[in-house]
Scaffold this motif. Sequence first.
Motif, PDB file in Angstrom:
ATOM      1  N   LEU A  54       0.475  14.560  -7.755  1.00  0.00           N
ATOM      2  CA  LEU A  54       1.793  15.982  -7.735  1.00  0.00           C
ATOM      3  C   LEU A  54       1.845  16.222  -8.973  1.00  0.00           C
ATOM      4  O   LEU A  54       2.012  17.330  -8.410  1.00  0.00           O
ATOM      5  N   TYR A  55       2.570  15.993  -9.646  1.00  0.00           N
ATOM      6  CA  TYR A  55       2.819  16.177 -10.654  1.00  0.00           C
ATOM      7  C   TYR A  55       2.128  16.072 -11.499  1.00  0.00           C
ATOM      8  O   TYR A  55       2.199  17.749 -12.613  1.00  0.00           O
ATOM      9  N   ALA A  56       0.423  15.983 -11.831  1.00  0.00           N
ATOM     10  CA  ALA A  56      -0.243  16.469 -12.353  1.00  0.00           C
ATOM     11  C   ALA A  56      -1.206  17.916 -11.729  1.00  0.00           C
ATOM     12  O   ALA A  56      -1.405  18.818 -13.068  1.00  0.00           O
ATOM     13  N   THR A  57      -1.064  17.936 -11.032  1.00  0.00           N
ATOM     14  CA  THR A  57      -1.216  19.852 -10.289  1.00  0.00           C
ATOM     15  C   THR A  57       0.132  20.290 -10.745  1.00  0.00           C
ATOM     16  O   THR A  57      -0.250  21.488 -10.909  1.00  0.00           O
TER      17      THR A  57
ATOM     18  N   PHE B 106       0.815  -1.323   0.510  1.00  0.00           N
ATOM     19  CA  PHE B 106      -0.589  -0.030  -0.007  1.00  0.00           C
ATOM     20  C   PHE B 106       1.015   1.541   0.154  1.00  0.00           C
ATOM     21  O   PHE B 106       0.881   2.099  -0.985  1.00  0.00           O
ATOM     22  N   LEU B 107       2.148   1.201   0.832  1.00  0.00           N
ATOM     23  CA  LEU B 107       2.729   2.410   1.266  1.00  0.00           C
ATOM     24  C   LEU B 107       3.889   2.713  -0.108  1.00  0.00           C
ATOM     25  O   LEU B 107       3.803   4.034  -0.652  1.00  0.00           O
ATOM     26  N   ILE B 108       4.066   1.715  -1.277  1.00  0.00           N
ATOM     27  CA  ILE B 108       4.970   2.182  -2.102  1.00  0.00           C
ATOM     28  C   ILE B 108       3.872   2.169  -3.371  1.00  0.00           C
ATOM     29  O   ILE B 108       4.792   3.764  -3.612  1.00  0.00           O
ATOM     30  N   LYS B 109       2.835   1.765  -3.046  1.00  0.00           N
ATOM     31  CA  LYS B 109       1.865   2.281  -4.691  1.00  0.00           C
ATOM     32  C   LYS B 109       1.153   3.271  -4.457  1.00  0.00           C
ATOM     33  O   LYS B 109       1.312   4.163  -5.146  1.00  0.00           O
ATOM     34  N   GLN B 110       0.354   3.708  -2.980  1.00  0.00           N
ATOM     35  CA  GLN B 110       0.435   5.317  -2.748  1.00  0.00           C
ATOM     36  C   GLN B 110       1.264   6.051  -3.221  1.00  0.00           C
ATOM     37  O   GLN B 110       1.063   7.400  -3.482  1.00  0.00           O
ATOM     38  N   ALA B 111       2.894   5.904  -2.935  1.00  0.00           N
ATOM     39  CA  ALA B 111       3.797   7.137  -2.609  1.00  0.00           C
ATOM     40  C   ALA B 111       3.508   7.063  -4.277  1.00  0.00           C
ATOM     41  O   ALA B 111       3.219   8.307  -4.299  1.00  0.00           O
ATOM     42  N   LEU B 112       4.044   6.136  -5.376  1.00  0.00           N
ATOM     43  CA  LEU B 112       4.026   6.308  -7.125  1.00  0.00           C
ATOM     44  C   LEU B 112       2.293   6.859  -7.200  1.00  0.00           C
ATOM     45  O   LEU B 112       2.160   8.109  -8.120  1.00  0.00           O
ATOM     46  N   SER B 113       1.743   7.095  -6.509  1.00  0.00           N
ATOM     47  CA  SER B 113      -0.118   7.484  -7.513  1.00  0.00           C
ATOM     48  C   SER B 113       0.244   8.936  -6.396  1.00  0.00           C
ATOM     49  O   SER B 113      -0.420  10.141  -7.526  1.00  0.00           O
ATOM     50  N   SER B 114       0.073   8.691  -5.326  1.00  0.00           N
ATOM     51  CA  SER B 114      -0.320  10.196  -5.502  1.00  0.00           C
ATOM     52  C   SER B 114       1.208  10.977  -5.776  1.00  0.00           C
ATOM     53  O   SER B 114       1.250  12.362  -5.716  1.00  0.00           O
TER      54      SER B 114
ATOM     55  N   ALA C 114       6.959  13.742   6.453  1.00  0.00           N
ATOM     56  CA  ALA C 114       7.938  13.041   6.196  1.00  0.00           C
ATOM     57  C   ALA C 114       7.343  11.719   4.413  1.00  0.00           C
ATOM     58  O   ALA C 114       7.733  12.040   3.644  1.00  0.00           O
ATOM     59  N   TRP C 115       5.818  11.754   4.290  1.00  0.00           N
ATOM     60  CA  TRP C 115       5.787  11.208   3.337  1.00  0.00           C
ATOM     61  C   TRP C 115       5.361  11.965   2.834  1.00  0.00           C
ATOM     62  O   TRP C 115       5.020  11.810   1.206  1.00  0.00           O
ATOM     63  N   ALA C 116       4.573  13.295   2.478  1.00  0.00           N
ATOM     64  CA  ALA C 116       5.280  14.385   1.886  1.00  0.00           C
ATOM     65  C   ALA C 116       6.220  14.764   0.792  1.00  0.00           C
ATOM     66  O   ALA C 116       5.641  14.500  -0.008  1.00  0.00           O
ATOM     67  N   ILE C 117       6.833  14.691   1.672  1.00  0.00           N
ATOM     68  CA  ILE C 117       8.103  14.726   1.268  1.00  0.00           C
ATOM     69  C   ILE C 117       8.666  13.659   0.512  1.00  0.00           C
ATOM     70  O   ILE C 117       9.433  14.236  -0.556  1.00  0.00           O
ATOM     71  N   LEU C 118       8.606  12.154   1.022  1.00  0.00           N
ATOM     72  CA  LEU C 118       9.093  11.163  -0.194  1.00  0.00           C
ATOM     73  C   LEU C 118       8.596  11.104  -1.288  1.00  0.00           C
ATOM     74  O   LEU C 118       8.741  10.798  -2.637  1.00  0.00           O
ATOM     75  N   VAL C 119       7.302  11.820  -1.285  1.00  0.00           N
ATOM     76  CA  VAL C 119       6.476  12.075  -2.669  1.00  0.00           C
ATOM     77  C   VAL C 119       7.411  12.578  -4.157  1.00  0.00           C
ATOM     78  O   VAL C 119       6.530  12.393  -5.065  1.00  0.00           O
TER      79      VAL C 119
END
Length: 577
Positions: A138-141, A126-134, A376-381
Amino acid sequence: MHEFGTLNWLILGSYIVLTLILGAVIGKKVTSANQFALGDKNIPWWAIGISVVCTYVSAMSFLGGPAWSYKEGLSVIAIHLNYPLVIFFIVSVFMPFFYGNGLTSIYEYQERRFGKASRLTLSMIFLIKQALSSAAVLYATAMILEFITGIDVVYCIVIVTAIALIYTVMGGIAAVIWTDVIQAFILFAGAFIIIEAVWNGMPAPMTDIMVKLKADGMTDALLTSMDLSQVTTVWAGVIAMTMFHTTVYGGNQMMVQRCMAAKSMGDAKKAMLMMGYVAFFIYFVFILLGVLFYAYYDGKEFENGNTIILHYASEYGMPGLMGIIAAAILAASMSSLDSAFNSMATVSVADFYRRFYKPEESDEHYLKMSRVFTVAWAILVIVPALMFATSTGSVLEVLSKAGSYFVGASFCMFVLGFYSKHITEKGLLIGVAASFIAIWYVAVATDISWPWYCVIGVVVNSVVAYVASLALSGKQKTMHLYTVKGQQAEFARLNKPIKQDGWYVVPGKIDAPCYGLLMMFAFSIVLLWGINEFIDNAPLLINFVRGCSVLIVLSLLGYIAYSFRRPARNQDVEQTN
């Protein structure tokens, strides 16, 4: 493009300020990690339902939907035909397991059913998939802000992350849900303004436009080809993507967590049912928009198809329109990013930090760590977001393709848990590994399209897990407590009521509004068939659409009536057989 202008900046800035203020106000009430993850259990179901809808209808849909259908036509909607079937299954099976057992992280179910290793495996997936999805969201925005302001996309990525992060850190899931409600109105206002403008701005009468679109193959939504290399066929949408979206909505912490914040099981189900009833129409609007753009621009090539809406809005010239569109797309993205940051933080604390590192700390400590993990997750994505910046295809298709590598394993880990008697943890994990290898091979060695990766993963996972479980552990003598049959037997043994406020609380029982979802599915198929079939006869087409609309509205009214009815007393004490 044209200069953004003071009015547009005022609209966009007002939206951002309102969102941050709301996050700050709600944040004052959050005093524990449980409140951060699940709120105070007093959020109304309709607000949760709107949040569920908006979370997955992100900038991927606002930008990527039209970009995809601009190339492929109305057949892209086939990928989204399955929502009624998906929600039918989730409401009947997934929700009673998660809500009824009081889970904060839905992956705790895996530990109760199989063991610690399976919980950690699924949490990590979940964490890996959700990081990629986010990152894709983020890029689209960020691309929007770059298009509008000229600021480099790298800086835009940081700005967007900071905005979503601030109110999520402050207010937790309650801030996520209530800001999603505001964002929903902005998102759909922007979408309908654009579609109305394009519809009325066509260079020829709409009847002539539709005939030409049909001749170009842009209105045939129901492609029945058996070619597995084609993405947008009916079979891919109804079979493969049903498994895909079941995992996205039922086995995804980001989607389920907000339903866990509901007051009761009935409210949690009603919130999820809203998605089943409205999702098709929401996606139909965005996909139809791409088809209309194809007619408006006569199919001309765009350097980046994801900017079609932005090009149109900048050319249209309506004062404030670009600000509304920018705010709408930003709202769509924020509704996904805030949910992702909050859910990834919840899983990190519940499944890893609290489970293994600091199991006996105070609520204040876990609240602090929930906020630390959110940051932390916001920075990682940000890192994978920069990788998506090199893509010029539909971001919706890119995101779906990336997610397809993971959903087979996630689907099996839940569904095998719900229904299997003989599957054990060792066998399950061997099956998960085998499914990843199989999908990797199919992806690099064949031309099979990505929706079928989930089906392949599920088949391989199930077969290997069953064989390995029998080989390593033999047949199990009894059904596990955390299977559907095990839960039903436990309710009967303890003489517990299987309904609460008129809604089933035991897995495997079907509530009345779920049957309306099956009607919605049938109506959507007939509607898409009729639009293409009768497009050459305008009066007949109009009457056909009206007839389908009446049936669909009746289904919606039935769902609403059931949701607000007063349950009979004897419903609350109905027992299992």
